[in-house]
Design an enzyme around this catalytic site. Structure first.
Site, PDB file in Angstrom:
ATOM      1  N   ASP A 149       0.821  -1.213   0.000  1.00  0.00           N
ATOM      2  CA  ASP A 149       0.000   0.000   0.000  1.00  0.00           C
ATOM      3  C   ASP A 149       0.863   1.274   0.000  1.00  0.00           C
ATOM      4  O   ASP A 149       2.091   1.190  -0.036  1.00  0.00           O
ATOM      5  CB  ASP A 149      -0.918  -0.072   1.241  1.00  0.00           C
ATOM      6  N   GLU A 182      -1.082   1.820  -5.071  1.00  0.00           N
ATOM      7  CA  GLU A 182      -0.894   3.253  -4.771  1.00  0.00           C
ATOM      8  C   GLU A 182      -1.983   4.085  -5.432  1.00  0.00           C
ATOM      9  O   GLU A 182      -1.810   5.260  -5.679  1.00  0.00           O
ATOM     10  CB  GLU A 182       0.537   3.709  -5.015  1.00  0.00           C
ATOM     11  N   TRP A 183      -3.112   3.408  -5.691  1.00  0.00           N
ATOM     12  CA  TRP A 183      -4.376   4.059  -6.051  1.00  0.00           C
ATOM     13  C   TRP A 183      -4.337   4.801  -7.379  1.00  0.00           C
ATOM     14  O   TRP A 183      -5.198   5.654  -7.652  1.00  0.00           O
ATOM     15  CB  TRP A 183      -4.816   5.023  -4.927  1.00  0.00           C
ATOM     16  N   GLY A 184      -3.320   4.534  -8.192  1.00  0.00           N
ATOM     17  CA  GLY A 184      -3.246   5.219  -9.485  1.00  0.00           C
ATOM     18  C   GLY A 184      -2.688   6.632  -9.388  1.00  0.00           C
ATOM     19  O   GLY A 184      -2.707   7.374 -10.367  1.00  0.00           O
ATOM     20  N   ASP A 185      -2.155   7.008  -8.219  1.00  0.00           N
ATOM     21  CA  ASP A 185      -1.702   8.395  -8.033  1.00  0.00           C
ATOM     22  C   ASP A 185      -0.478   8.754  -8.864  1.00  0.00           C
ATOM     23  O   ASP A 185      -0.297   9.901  -9.240  1.00  0.00           O
ATOM     24  CB  ASP A 185      -1.365   8.648  -6.555  1.00  0.00           C
ATOM     25  N   ASN A 186       0.398   7.792  -9.090  1.00  0.00           N
ATOM     26  CA  ASN A 186       1.653   8.081  -9.807  1.00  0.00           C
ATOM     27  C   ASN A 186       1.717   7.311 -11.123  1.00  0.00           C
ATOM     28  O   ASN A 186       2.773   6.799 -11.503  1.00  0.00           O
ATOM     29  CB  ASN A 186       2.860   7.710  -8.928  1.00  0.00           C
ATOM     30  N   ASP A 204     -10.224   3.568  -3.197  1.00  0.00           N
ATOM     31  CA  ASP A 204     -11.009   2.373  -2.839  1.00  0.00           C
ATOM     32  C   ASP A 204     -12.387   2.322  -3.484  1.00  0.00           C
ATOM     33  O   ASP A 204     -13.079   3.329  -3.608  1.00  0.00           O
ATOM     34  CB  ASP A 204     -11.176   2.307  -1.319  1.00  0.00           C
TER      35      ASP A 204
HETATM   36  C1  GAL Z   1      -6.130   1.345   1.373  1.00  0.00           C
HETATM   37  C2  GAL Z   1      -6.275   0.335   0.259  1.00  0.00           C
HETATM   38  C3  GAL Z   1      -7.362  -0.630   0.657  1.00  0.00           C
HETATM   39  C4  GAL Z   1      -6.976  -1.314   1.959  1.00  0.00           C
HETATM   40  C5  GAL Z   1      -6.702  -0.271   3.036  1.00  0.00           C
HETATM   41  C6  GAL Z   1      -6.133  -0.879   4.300  1.00  0.00           C
HETATM   42  O1  GAL Z   1      -5.123   2.243   1.060  1.00  0.00           O
HETATM   43  O2  GAL Z   1      -6.589   0.988  -0.930  1.00  0.00           O
HETATM   44  O3  GAL Z   1      -7.575  -1.583  -0.373  1.00  0.00           O
HETATM   45  O4  GAL Z   1      -5.846  -2.102   1.750  1.00  0.00           O
HETATM   46  O5  GAL Z   1      -5.777   0.694   2.576  1.00  0.00           O
HETATM   47  O6  GAL Z   1      -5.867   0.063   5.294  1.00  0.00           O
END
Ligand code: GAL
Length: 402
Positions: A149, A182-186, A204
């Site tokens: 993460d 990393e959520w697509g940020d970079n 998410d």
């Molecule tokens: C977020 C991630 C989620 C989950 C969560 C856990 O950053 O996107 O899928 O893993 O953290 O804290």
């Protein structure tokens, strides 16, 4: 003398030069389950074992689901005196190894979670500065998958941070699937292929068709906002390296039809299929959707081409995915809440995918049509396809050249 002096240097150089992600993993999109969507940090030994049993008893393992992934919250709040990560003693009174052994004994693989920052998103010890030590620990436990993460990563370079963990995993010698989160940020799709096997493309997911829920600096997204945001990065995804549209919300509160659309689209998009529901209490309908072999086969197609939106006919969106051996998959999604009628003349709608160069020219070649959710043959492309599609439902087709 000289050789003795240089040998360690050469060894180090070759280790760095040849460090790479585990090869030959994820040649088709990974399939499994992750604890986060339903359980958050409320996880424990008994839950993992019951979920592993459910994989087997509900036919999920046989349908292709392999990885059981424990997300955030499995650790104690502090490392031990040797800086080793410790499983939370209350949640895992027997440690994590017996749990992993149990998962393996059911014919499954085990995934674990950590974070590139100093702390995880839920405030547990992260791997920053401990990458090699943690990777070795996972390998010793028998971990097969690491979700990594991106919380608490101020001043870290994303590509570099994921490379460090990739190299640490590689140095263990154990094949470990590396899931970048990393959520697509970079723009991970631009460098992720080298670093890992899949990368999250957004923040998410949340269990709704079309909503966005703000959390200050970021928003959770429903199924369609995620798809629409990332439909154009298809060229980066393929065997061994996938755009990850997030763990699924199938079975978590949308209607059965919406769940079908969600599942169909994750299959069309060649996303990893990671279930996020409580398998122990899943309805028959949910399991039927999640285990449909013909729909899963579209996701697992060996070409691994992400679908694109071919056209829309009013409220009906038509998504197309070229498959191996000249076949095609289509998902015709009713975006409205009312029933819609489809009248589709294949001869008048040539289908061409610029990315793969594949074309479906029904005026030249006839294709047999199969309705995947209803396991029914619908004739061929020689005649117009007429169908009624209920609100927020999908007609998913496979076309095979005659
Ligand atoms: C977020 C991630 C989620 C989950 C969560 C856990 O950053 O996107 O899928 O893993 O953290 O804290």
């Amino acid at each position: 003398m000289k050789t003795r002096f240089f040998a360690p240097l050469f060894a180090l150089l070759s280790l760095t030069a040849f460090a790479q992600k585990s090869p030959d993993l994820a040649l088709t999109p990974p399939m499994g389950w992750n604890s986060w969507n339903t359980f958050g940090t409320d996880i424990n030994e008994q839950l993992v074992m019951e979920i592993a049993d459910a994989f087997v008893n509900l036919g999920l393992r046989d349908a292709g689901y392999t990885y059981l992934v424990l997300d955030d919250g499995w650790m104690a709040k502090e490392r031990d005196e040797n800086n080793q990560l410790v499983p939370d003693p209350e949640k895992f009174p027997n440690g994590i190894k017996p749990v992993i052994d149990y998962v393996h004994a059911q014919g499954l693989k085990f995934g674990i979670y950590n974070c590139a920052g100093a702390t995880t998103c839920a405030g547990y010890p992260g791997s920053r500065g401990f990458e090699y030590q943690d990777a070795l620990q996972y390998a010793k436990w028998g971990v097969d998958f690491l979700k990594y993460d991106w919380c608490d990563t101020e001043n870290l370079n994303a590509k570099g941070a994921y490379q460090t963990m990739r190299d640490a995993l590689s140095a263990t010698g154990r094949p470990i699937l590396f899931s970048i989160c990393e959520w697509g940020d970079n723009d991970p799709w631009k460098w992720g292929e080298e670093m890992g096997h899949m990368w999250r493309v957004t923040g998410d997911i949340i269990n709704c068709w079309d909503c966005k829920v703000g959390h200050g600096t970021w928003s959770s997204l429903g199924v369609w906002p995620i798809i629409k945001l990332r439909k154009d990065i298809r060229k980066y995804s393929g065997p061994g390296h996938w755009n990850d549209f997030d763990m699924m919300e199938v079975g978590n509160g949308m209607s059965a039809a919406e769940d079908r659309v969600h599942f169909a689209m994750w299959c069309m998009l060649a996303s990893p299929l990671i279930m996020g529901n409580d398998l122990r209490s899943a309805s028959t309908e949910t399991i039927k959707t999640l285990t449909n072999p013909e729909v899963i086969a579209v996701n697992q197609d060996k070409l691994g081409i992400q679908a694109y939106c071919h056209s829309d006919e009013g409220d009906l969106e038509i998504w197309a995915k070229p498959l191996a051996d000249g076949e095609w998959a289509f998902a015709i999604v009713n975006m409205s809440t009312e029933e819609e009628t489809l009248n589709y003349d294949w001869n008048r709608h040539p289908v061409k995918d610029d990315l793969s160069g594949r074309a479906l020219e029904a005026y030249k070649k006839t294709y047999e049509i199969r309705d995947l959710f209803n396991s029914k043959n619908l004739g061929s492309t020689q005649k117009q396809l007429s169908a009624k599609i209920a609100g927020h439902d999908v007609l998913m087709l496979r076309l095979r050249p005659q």
